[in-house]
Design a protein around this motif. Structure first.
Motif, PDB file in Angstrom:
ATOM      1  N   MET A   1      18.325  40.234  37.306  1.00 34.57           N
ATOM      2  CA  MET A   1      19.866  40.246  37.620  1.00 34.57           C
ATOM      3  C   MET A   1      20.401  41.632  36.940  1.00 34.57           C
ATOM      4  SD  MET A   1      21.235  36.663  36.446  1.00 34.57           S
ATOM      5  CE  MET A   1      20.454  35.038  37.206  1.00 34.57           C
ATOM      6  N   ASN A   2      19.812  41.888  35.822  1.00 34.86           N
ATOM      7  CA  ASN A   2      20.392  43.076  35.105  1.00 34.86           C
ATOM      8  C   ASN A   2      19.825  44.290  35.455  1.00 34.86           C
ATOM      9  OD1 ASN A   2      21.942  42.293  32.000  1.00 34.86           O
ATOM     10  ND2 ASN A   2      20.831  40.576  32.992  1.00 34.86           N
ATOM     11  N   PHE A   3      18.631  44.357  35.780  1.00 33.17           N
ATOM     12  CA  PHE A   3      17.832  45.880  36.024  1.00 33.17           C
ATOM     13  C   PHE A   3      17.380  45.953  37.312  1.00 33.17           C
ATOM     14  CE2 PHE A   3      16.886  44.455  31.242  1.00 33.17           C
ATOM     15  CZ  PHE A   3      18.071  45.258  30.845  1.00 33.17           C
ATOM     16  N   ALA A   4      17.358  45.240  38.248  1.00 32.27           N
ATOM     17  CA  ALA A   4      17.045  45.517  39.778  1.00 32.27           C
ATOM     18  C   ALA A   4      18.202  46.281  40.089  1.00 32.27           C
ATOM     19  CB  ALA A   4      16.444  44.514  40.394  1.00 32.27           C
ATOM     20  N   GLY A   5      18.210  46.758  41.424  1.00 36.44           N
ATOM     21  CA  GLY A   5      19.192  47.278  42.215  1.00 36.44           C
ATOM     22  C   GLY A   5      19.420  48.444  41.832  1.00 36.44           C
ATOM     23  N   LYS A   6      20.585  48.757  42.058  1.00 32.99           N
ATOM     24  CA  LYS A   6      21.385  50.386  41.751  1.00 32.99           C
ATOM     25  C   LYS A   6      20.389  51.215  42.324  1.00 32.99           C
ATOM     26  CE  LYS A   6      25.069  50.301  38.799  1.00 32.99           C
ATOM     27  NZ  LYS A   6      25.401  50.541  37.579  1.00 32.99           N
ATOM     28  N   GLY A   7      20.054  51.263  43.636  1.00 32.08           N
ATOM     29  CA  GLY A   7      19.357  52.430  44.119  1.00 32.08           C
ATOM     30  C   GLY A   7      17.813  52.507  43.959  1.00 32.08           C
ATOM     31  N   PHE A   8      17.137  51.351  43.260  1.00 32.62           N
ATOM     32  CA  PHE A   8      15.903  51.577  42.719  1.00 32.62           C
ATOM     33  C   PHE A   8      15.315  51.049  43.926  1.00 32.62           C
ATOM     34  CE2 PHE A   8      17.751  51.966  38.738  1.00 32.62           C
ATOM     35  CZ  PHE A   8      17.050  53.078  38.199  1.00 32.62           C
ATOM     36  N   ALA A   9      13.976  51.253  44.144  1.00 32.75           N
ATOM     37  CA  ALA A   9      12.944  50.281  45.009  1.00 32.75           C
ATOM     38  C   ALA A   9      12.788  48.727  44.358  1.00 32.75           C
ATOM     39  CB  ALA A   9      11.700  50.844  45.218  1.00 32.75           C
ATOM     40  N   PRO A  10      12.344  47.750  44.902  1.00 33.08           N
ATOM     41  CA  PRO A  10      12.485  46.647  44.500  1.00 33.08           C
ATOM     42  C   PRO A  10      11.332  46.447  43.032  1.00 33.08           C
ATOM     43  CG  PRO A  10      12.133  46.353  46.815  1.00 33.08           C
ATOM     44  CD  PRO A  10      12.323  47.917  46.513  1.00 33.08           C
ATOM     45  N   PRO A  11      11.539  45.680  42.192  1.00 32.46           N
ATOM     46  CA  PRO A  11      10.739  45.482  40.833  1.00 32.46           C
ATOM     47  C   PRO A  11       9.309  45.143  41.222  1.00 32.46           C
ATOM     48  CG  PRO A  11      12.392  43.838  40.832  1.00 32.46           C
ATOM     49  CD  PRO A  11      12.756  44.731  42.005  1.00 32.46           C
ATOM     50  N   GLU A  12       8.348  45.494  40.574  1.00 35.43           N
ATOM     51  CA  GLU A  12       7.171  45.287  40.811  1.00 35.43           C
ATOM     52  C   GLU A  12       6.538  44.353  39.917  1.00 35.43           C
ATOM     53  OE1 GLU A  12       4.674  46.605  43.152  1.00 35.43           O
ATOM     54  OE2 GLU A  12       5.809  48.285  44.022  1.00 35.43           O
ATOM     55  N   TYR A  13       5.779  43.132  40.089  1.00 34.54           N
ATOM     56  CA  TYR A  13       5.268  42.121  39.266  1.00 34.54           C
ATOM     57  C   TYR A  13       3.763  41.941  39.436  1.00 34.54           C
ATOM     58  CZ  TYR A  13       9.959  40.541  37.745  1.00 34.54           C
ATOM     59  OH  TYR A  13      11.238  40.469  37.342  1.00 34.54           O
ATOM     60  N   VAL A  14       3.124  42.032  38.382  1.00 35.66           N
ATOM     61  CA  VAL A  14       1.721  41.686  38.134  1.00 35.66           C
ATOM     62  C   VAL A  14       1.629  40.326  37.895  1.00 35.66           C
ATOM     63  CG1 VAL A  14      -0.471  42.268  36.600  1.00 35.66           C
ATOM     64  CG2 VAL A  14       1.440  44.175  37.237  1.00 35.66           C
TER      65      VAL A  14
ATOM     66  N   LEU B   1      18.509  51.619  29.605  1.00 38.13           N
ATOM     67  CA  LEU B   1      18.488  50.849  30.700  1.00 38.13           C
ATOM     68  C   LEU B   1      19.716  49.965  31.021  1.00 38.13           C
ATOM     69  CD1 LEU B   1      15.993  50.102  32.287  1.00 38.13           C
ATOM     70  CD2 LEU B   1      15.518  48.126  30.584  1.00 38.13           C
ATOM     71  N   LEU B   2      20.696  49.731  29.772  1.00 38.50           N
ATOM     72  CA  LEU B   2      21.877  49.160  29.831  1.00 38.50           C
ATOM     73  C   LEU B   2      22.741  49.605  30.633  1.00 38.50           C
ATOM     74  CD1 LEU B   2      22.223  48.429  26.045  1.00 38.50           C
ATOM     75  CD2 LEU B   2      21.560  46.913  27.573  1.00 38.50           C
ATOM     76  N   ASP B   3      22.497  50.996  31.131  1.00 43.58           N
ATOM     77  CA  ASP B   3      23.542  51.625  31.819  1.00 43.58           C
ATOM     78  C   ASP B   3      23.447  51.203  33.336  1.00 43.58           C
ATOM     79  OD1 ASP B   3      24.203  52.929  29.805  1.00 43.58           O
ATOM     80  OD2 ASP B   3      23.013  54.977  30.358  1.00 43.58           O
ATOM     81  N   ARG B   4      22.250  50.556  33.632  1.00 39.94           N
ATOM     82  CA  ARG B   4      21.991  50.010  35.219  1.00 39.94           C
ATOM     83  C   ARG B   4      22.747  48.594  35.498  1.00 39.94           C
ATOM     84  NH1 ARG B   4      15.814  49.431  36.224  1.00 39.94           N
ATOM     85  NH2 ARG B   4      15.110  51.701  35.725  1.00 39.94           N
ATOM     86  N   ILE B   5      23.084  47.901  34.325  1.00 40.90           N
ATOM     87  CA  ILE B   5      23.645  46.593  34.543  1.00 40.90           C
ATOM     88  C   ILE B   5      24.911  46.662  35.348  1.00 40.90           C
ATOM     89  CG2 ILE B   5      24.248  44.429  33.351  1.00 40.90           C
ATOM     90  CD1 ILE B   5      22.662  45.455  30.941  1.00 40.90           C
ATOM     91  N   PRO B   6      24.934  45.664  36.448  1.00 37.35           N
ATOM     92  CA  PRO B   6      25.863  45.798  37.297  1.00 37.35           C
ATOM     93  C   PRO B   6      27.065  44.976  36.671  1.00 37.35           C
ATOM     94  CG  PRO B   6      24.427  44.099  38.030  1.00 37.35           C
ATOM     95  CD  PRO B   6      23.723  44.849  36.851  1.00 37.35           C
ATOM     96  N   ASP B   7      28.279  45.485  37.016  1.00 41.62           N
ATOM     97  CA  ASP B   7      29.658  44.563  36.741  1.00 41.62           C
ATOM     98  C   ASP B   7      29.517  43.274  37.259  1.00 41.62           C
ATOM     99  OD1 ASP B   7      30.227  46.515  34.593  1.00 41.62           O
ATOM    100  OD2 ASP B   7      31.379  47.698  36.106  1.00 41.62           O
ATOM    101  N   GLY B   8      30.088  42.360  36.521  1.00 39.58           N
ATOM    102  CA  GLY B   8      30.443  40.971  37.443  1.00 39.58           C
ATOM    103  C   GLY B   8      29.645  39.904  37.067  1.00 39.58           C
ATOM    104  N   LEU B   9      28.559  40.078  36.117  1.00 42.08           N
ATOM    105  CA  LEU B   9      27.597  39.138  35.756  1.00 42.08           C
ATOM    106  C   LEU B   9      28.346  38.168  34.763  1.00 42.08           C
ATOM    107  CD1 LEU B   9      24.150  40.906  35.089  1.00 42.08           C
ATOM    108  CD2 LEU B   9      24.813  39.481  37.057  1.00 42.08           C
ATOM    109  N   PRO B  10      27.984  36.966  34.816  1.00 39.54           N
ATOM    110  CA  PRO B  10      28.721  36.105  33.662  1.00 39.54           C
ATOM    111  C   PRO B  10      28.246  36.938  32.334  1.00 39.54           C
ATOM    112  CG  PRO B  10      27.325  34.599  35.452  1.00 39.54           C
ATOM    113  CD  PRO B  10      27.212  36.168  35.613  1.00 39.54           C
ATOM    114  N   ALA B  11      29.133  36.786  31.386  1.00 40.96           N
ATOM    115  CA  ALA B  11      29.073  37.243  30.283  1.00 40.96           C
ATOM    116  C   ALA B  11      27.816  37.103  29.529  1.00 40.96           C
ATOM    117  CB  ALA B  11      29.923  37.093  29.300  1.00 40.96           C
TER     118      ALA B  11
END
Ligand SMILES: *Cc1c(COP(=O)(O)O)cnc(C)c1O
Length: 364
Positions: A86-99, A214-224
């Motif tokens: 919710m916080n760190f994906a998005g904003k023009g990045f490719a999808p997060p990768e999971y092991v 990393l905090l700069d990436r967080i989109p606005d509008g998430l529940p606090a």
């Protein structure tokens, strides 16, 4: 030795005797305030000082600079599974990768997939989650939002070596079951999280170490409450935090720094414990099977079986007669599991290895 000392549970795990003793006193009345820790206001000066100390101790143990924020949150590691994308994906990045290397990383991945498009960088299902990949050879897209993995698979007993190199993409690690068990370079990570109930204290609090950039990436509008910036901005005191759990965690960080002497010292103790137990199991030969391939054996969780559920159950019973508890394997794979978290002593491991050898002489 009592069963608190001989607690090999996968979590909540053993806590140091001295911490339990101080906790007993604090429930009656904190020496500093004269009232029970359970009744201390989260707006008190005492609690502000406690939070500051907990953070300070973690920074000292990890050698962390102010480039990182440290927060204490609720919801366990499972809430982190959802909050991170919710916080760190998005904003023009490719999808997060999971092991996917075992039970917990599978859970993290499936929760993230409900929130955002994700990719699976590696999946150990073919090997039955007995081995791990080399993280620097996964060949993932460098524009990915982050690479997520679980540093120690608590259920299967597999552990990645600490990441030493500078990571080419932001690394996020769930260290719930091996955080503070050994020294490592925390600044290789963009984020580390670990709930308390394996190595750090009781359940109810989760530590999140987050690189401030990393905090700069967080989109606005998430529940606090789901926005990491809220917890950082309020110094982990946005709504009522788990005061008691944070108190015990702080005692554990004091114990680690001043009784044990830091993470390097903790690592040496943990290496000796794991070596002792694996050596014993290896000497038992075909009588036991260790779940993890040798190279990936965890120092924290030793998952093994006598190959027959009746024998496994018999060992649990025999061990319990000697005060040893918590050896049942996770419900997803069965068998046995001995967790060697920080507070499990070398003497306790001696008792366990003695019980294993004796059981094999007589029953297997
Ligand atoms: C135990 C465990 C979890 C589960 O954490 P909760 O706090 O119960 O949500 C997550 N990840 C790892 C690696 C674990 O060992």
């Amino acid at each position: 030795m009592n069963s608190n000392t001989l607690n090999f549970s996968g979590g909540p795990g053993a806590l140091p005797d001295t911490v339990l003793e101080q906790t007993r006193q604090a429930i009656a009345a904190l020496p500093e305030t004269g009232i029970s820790v359970l009744g201390m206001s989260h707006r008190s000066e005492w609690f502000r000082a406690l939070l500051d100390e907990a953070e300070h101790n973690l920074r000292a143990l990890l050698g962390l600079s102010d480039d990182y924020a440290i927060t204490f949150m609720q919801g366990g590691s499972s809430l982190q599974f959802a909050m991170i994308p919710m916080n760190f994906a998005g904003k023009g990045f490719a999808p997060p990768e999971y092991v996917i290397s075992g039970y917990w990383s599978k859970r993290a991945t499936s929760e993230a997939a409900k929130v955002w498009e994700t990719r699976v960088a590696w999946d150990g299902a073919d090997s039955g989650y007995r081995r791990l990949p080399a993280l620097d050879r996964l060949g993932i897209d460098h524009s990915t939002a982050f690479l997520h993995y679980v540093s120690n698979e608590t259920v299967e007993g597999l552990q990645f070596p600490a990441y030493e190199e500078k990571a080419p993409v932001p690394l996020i690690a769930d260290m719930s079951s091996d955080f503070l068990s050994a020294s490592f370079q925390a600044d290789r990570y963009s984020m580390i999280y670990a709930h308390a109930q394996k190595n750090l204290g009781p359940s109810g609090v989760t530590v999140a170490v987050i690189k401030r950039s990393l905090l700069d990436r967080i989109p606005d509008g998430l529940p606090a409450i789901l926005d990491f910036r809220t917890h950082v901005a309020h110094g982990s005191n946005y709504n009522t935090p788990p005061v008691f759990a944070i108190y015990v965690l702080t005692l554990v960080t004091r114990w680690l720094r001043f009784d044990i002497g830091g993470l390097q010292a903790m690592q040496s103790i943990n290496e000796r414990k794991a070596r002792r137990l694996y050596e014993t199991l290896d000497e038992l030969g075909d009588a036991v099977t260790i779940h993890a391939d040798r190279q990936w054996r965890s120092q924290m969780n030793v998952a093994f079986t006598f190959g027959d559920p009746r024998l496994d159950d018999a060992f649990v019973s025999v061990a319990r007669e000697q005060g040893i508890v918590g050896l049942e394997g996770h419900r997803s794979i069965g068998g046995l599991r001995a967790s060697l978290y920080n507070a499990v002593t070398e003497q306790a491991v001696e008792v366990l290895t003695g019980a294993l050898a004796e059981f094999c002489r007589e029953r297997v």
